[in-house]
Write a protein that holds these residues in place. Sequence first.
Motif, PDB file in Angstrom:
ATOM      1  N   THR A   2      -9.637  16.685  19.980  1.00 20.00           N
ATOM      2  CA  THR A   2      -8.740  17.013  18.884  1.00 20.00           C
ATOM      3  C   THR A   2      -7.419  17.554  19.426  1.00 20.00           C
ATOM      4  O   THR A   2      -7.398  18.436  20.280  1.00 20.00           O
ATOM      5  N   LYS A   3      -6.324  17.000  18.927  1.00 21.14           N
ATOM      6  CA  LYS A   3      -5.005  17.457  19.342  1.00 21.14           C
ATOM      7  C   LYS A   3      -4.611  18.701  18.543  1.00 21.14           C
ATOM      8  O   LYS A   3      -4.939  18.824  17.365  1.00 21.14           O
ATOM      9  N   LYS A   4      -3.911  19.607  19.205  1.00 23.83           N
ATOM     10  CA  LYS A   4      -3.458  20.827  18.540  1.00 23.83           C
ATOM     11  C   LYS A   4      -1.970  20.748  18.222  1.00 23.83           C
ATOM     12  O   LYS A   4      -1.194  20.130  18.952  1.00 23.83           O
ATOM     13  N   LYS A   5      -1.600  21.396  17.130  1.00 25.32           N
ATOM     14  CA  LYS A   5      -0.185  21.455  16.762  1.00 25.32           C
ATOM     15  C   LYS A   5       0.546  22.370  17.746  1.00 25.32           C
ATOM     16  O   LYS A   5       0.031  23.410  18.135  1.00 25.32           O
ATOM     17  N   GLU A   6       1.712  21.947  18.158  1.00 22.50           N
ATOM     18  CA  GLU A   6       2.540  22.768  19.048  1.00 22.50           C
ATOM     19  C   GLU A   6       3.971  22.787  18.522  1.00 22.50           C
ATOM     20  O   GLU A   6       4.402  21.882  17.799  1.00 22.50           O
ATOM     21  N   ASN A   7       4.718  23.786  18.902  1.00 15.41           N
ATOM     22  CA  ASN A   7       6.123  23.877  18.528  1.00 15.41           C
ATOM     23  C   ASN A   7       6.977  23.233  19.609  1.00 15.41           C
ATOM     24  O   ASN A   7       7.121  23.777  20.709  1.00 15.41           O
ATOM     25  N   SER A   8       7.496  22.056  19.323  1.00 16.71           N
ATOM     26  CA  SER A   8       8.373  21.374  20.275  1.00 16.71           C
ATOM     27  C   SER A   8       9.821  21.786  20.013  1.00 16.71           C
ATOM     28  O   SER A   8      10.161  22.253  18.926  1.00 16.71           O
ATOM     29  N   ILE A   9      10.654  21.596  21.010  1.00 12.56           N
ATOM     30  CA  ILE A   9      12.061  21.999  20.922  1.00 12.56           C
ATOM     31  C   ILE A   9      12.945  20.760  20.994  1.00 12.56           C
ATOM     32  O   ILE A   9      12.753  19.897  21.849  1.00 12.56           O
ATOM     33  N   ILE A  10      13.911  20.666  20.092  1.00 14.63           N
ATOM     34  CA  ILE A  10      14.852  19.554  20.121  1.00 14.63           C
ATOM     35  C   ILE A  10      15.825  19.742  21.282  1.00 14.63           C
ATOM     36  O   ILE A  10      16.535  20.747  21.360  1.00 14.63           O
ATOM     37  N   LEU A  11      15.827  18.775  22.198  1.00 14.36           N
ATOM     38  CA  LEU A  11      16.759  18.809  23.324  1.00 14.36           C
ATOM     39  C   LEU A  11      18.096  18.185  22.946  1.00 14.36           C
ATOM     40  O   LEU A  11      19.154  18.638  23.396  1.00 14.36           O
ATOM     41  N   SER A  12      18.046  17.126  22.141  1.00 15.20           N
ATOM     42  CA  SER A  12      19.273  16.474  21.687  1.00 15.20           C
ATOM     43  C   SER A  12      18.955  15.576  20.501  1.00 15.20           C
ATOM     44  O   SER A  12      17.818  15.145  20.325  1.00 15.20           O
ATOM     45  N   GLN A  13      19.963  15.317  19.703  1.00 12.16           N
ATOM     46  CA  GLN A  13      19.822  14.389  18.589  1.00 12.16           C
ATOM     47  C   GLN A  13      21.163  13.729  18.302  1.00 12.16           C
ATOM     48  O   GLN A  13      22.206  14.379  18.377  1.00 12.16           O
ATOM     49  N   ILE A  94       2.069  17.151  16.530  1.00 10.23           N
ATOM     50  CA  ILE A  94       0.741  16.894  17.073  1.00 10.23           C
ATOM     51  C   ILE A  94       0.808  15.539  17.774  1.00 10.23           C
ATOM     52  O   ILE A  94       1.331  14.574  17.222  1.00 10.23           O
ATOM     53  N   GLY A  95       0.272  15.469  18.979  1.00 15.89           N
ATOM     54  CA  GLY A  95       0.283  14.188  19.670  1.00 15.89           C
ATOM     55  C   GLY A  95      -0.059  14.338  21.147  1.00 15.89           C
ATOM     56  O   GLY A  95      -0.288  15.444  21.628  1.00 15.89           O
ATOM     57  N   PRO A  96      -0.092  13.207  21.857  1.00 17.92           N
ATOM     58  CA  PRO A  96       0.121  11.867  21.322  1.00 17.92           C
ATOM     59  C   PRO A  96      -1.096  11.379  20.543  1.00 17.92           C
ATOM     60  O   PRO A  96      -2.225  11.760  20.847  1.00 17.92           O
ATOM     61  N   LEU A  97      -0.864  10.532  19.544  1.00 16.49           N
ATOM     62  CA  LEU A  97      -1.922  10.014  18.687  1.00 16.49           C
ATOM     63  C   LEU A  97      -1.972   8.488  18.771  1.00 16.49           C
ATOM     64  O   LEU A  97      -0.991   7.837  19.134  1.00 16.49           O
ATOM     65  N   GLY A  98      -3.131   7.926  18.417  1.00 18.71           N
ATOM     66  CA  GLY A  98      -3.283   6.474  18.458  1.00 18.71           C
ATOM     67  C   GLY A  98      -3.678   5.965  19.829  1.00 18.71           C
ATOM     68  O   GLY A  98      -3.863   6.729  20.776  1.00 18.71           O
ATOM     69  N   ASN A  99      -3.798   4.647  19.923  1.00 18.98           N
ATOM     70  CA  ASN A  99      -4.353   4.059  21.148  1.00 18.98           C
ATOM     71  C   ASN A  99      -3.338   3.423  22.085  1.00 18.98           C
ATOM     72  O   ASN A  99      -3.595   3.265  23.265  1.00 18.98           O
ATOM     73  N   GLY A 100      -2.178   2.998  21.605  1.00 15.08           N
ATOM     74  CA  GLY A 100      -1.179   2.401  22.483  1.00 15.08           C
ATOM     75  C   GLY A 100      -1.470   0.955  22.865  1.00 15.08           C
ATOM     76  O   GLY A 100      -2.527   0.399  22.548  1.00 15.08           O
ATOM     77  N   PHE A 101      -0.507   0.334  23.570  1.00 17.88           N
ATOM     78  CA  PHE A 101      -0.626  -1.067  23.995  1.00 17.88           C
ATOM     79  C   PHE A 101      -1.420  -1.176  25.302  1.00 17.88           C
ATOM     80  O   PHE A 101      -1.227  -0.372  26.213  1.00 17.88           O
ATOM     81  N   PRO A 102      -2.293  -2.185  25.430  1.00 20.81           N
ATOM     82  CA  PRO A 102      -3.036  -2.394  26.685  1.00 20.81           C
ATOM     83  C   PRO A 102      -2.157  -3.115  27.715  1.00 20.81           C
ATOM     84  O   PRO A 102      -2.071  -4.350  27.726  1.00 20.81           O
ATOM     85  N   LEU A 103      -1.523  -2.372  28.582  1.00 23.61           N
ATOM     86  CA  LEU A 103      -0.569  -2.945  29.527  1.00 23.61           C
ATOM     87  C   LEU A 103      -1.219  -3.919  30.502  1.00 23.61           C
ATOM     88  O   LEU A 103      -0.594  -4.897  30.928  1.00 23.61           O
ATOM     89  N   GLU A 104      -2.460  -3.669  30.846  1.00 20.64           N
ATOM     90  CA  GLU A 104      -3.122  -4.482  31.862  1.00 20.64           C
ATOM     91  C   GLU A 104      -3.320  -5.935  31.442  1.00 20.64           C
ATOM     92  O   GLU A 104      -3.518  -6.824  32.274  1.00 20.64           O
TER      93      GLU A 104
END
Length: 260
Positions: A2-13, A94-104
């Motif tokens: 289970t992923k936990k919520k964290e407080n991320s910081i905006i570096l730029s936008q 919260i993340g990373p979530l999901g399975n992603g692309f199979p690069l291989e």
Amino acid sequence: MTKKKENSIILSQERIAEGIYSMWLKTEAAAEAKPGQFISMYTNEGSKLLPRPISICEIDRTRGALRVVYRVTGSGTGTELFSRMKDGDIVPVIGPLGNGFPLERAEGKRAFLIGGGIGVPPILELAKQLECGKKQIIMGYRDQETFLKEEFEQNGDVYISTEDGSVGTKGNVMDAIRENNLEAEVIYACGPTPMLRALKAYAEEKEIECWLSLEERMACGIGACLACVCKTKEKDHHSNVNNRRICKDGPVFLSTEVEI
């Protein structure tokens, strides 16, 4: 796990096209993130309890940062609130979530990397990491605002389609494939359902392995609520019906496993 919520910081936008914003976030999720995964981002507005799932555009493990590129969907929406935020502001994620692309699956093969609309951003990190025989990047846009085009050109052969014909092929990504006589042995794609449906049919006709990242509205983002399901050939062990949870089992699926 289970992923936990964290407080991320905006570096730029920054705003990179009409209604399209690019945000870099300092987050622990960068350590594990893979191309095709997403993060759930929370606003700091108390009336908006549910997070917004945003695909990962780029991963910078050195800085411990992720880039997300998102479209503002309307006034007062979660994405509009994100667009107002500044460097140094806190965004719970919260993340990373999901399975992603199979690069291989692309090793030694000719590959199509296809993105349409707001499905363009998650293809960028895939283009950076994928090692294959020939990398053909096909992007579909509405008009001449071809955001991320320069970044893609650094990572493969780029072909563009626009609905109004202002850049590249007039039409959609399938028109660009046909106009340029492109061929592939494996396909990776993310974009609107009509585009994915056309690619699924094309892949089956040509007998090409095809991996699709499905876009769907999500609520919890962790597979508990069953709000984001797609029809599949096999029964889901969680619900015991013929569907899969896009947030948990996806968002990337083999095209032959899903009905769209």
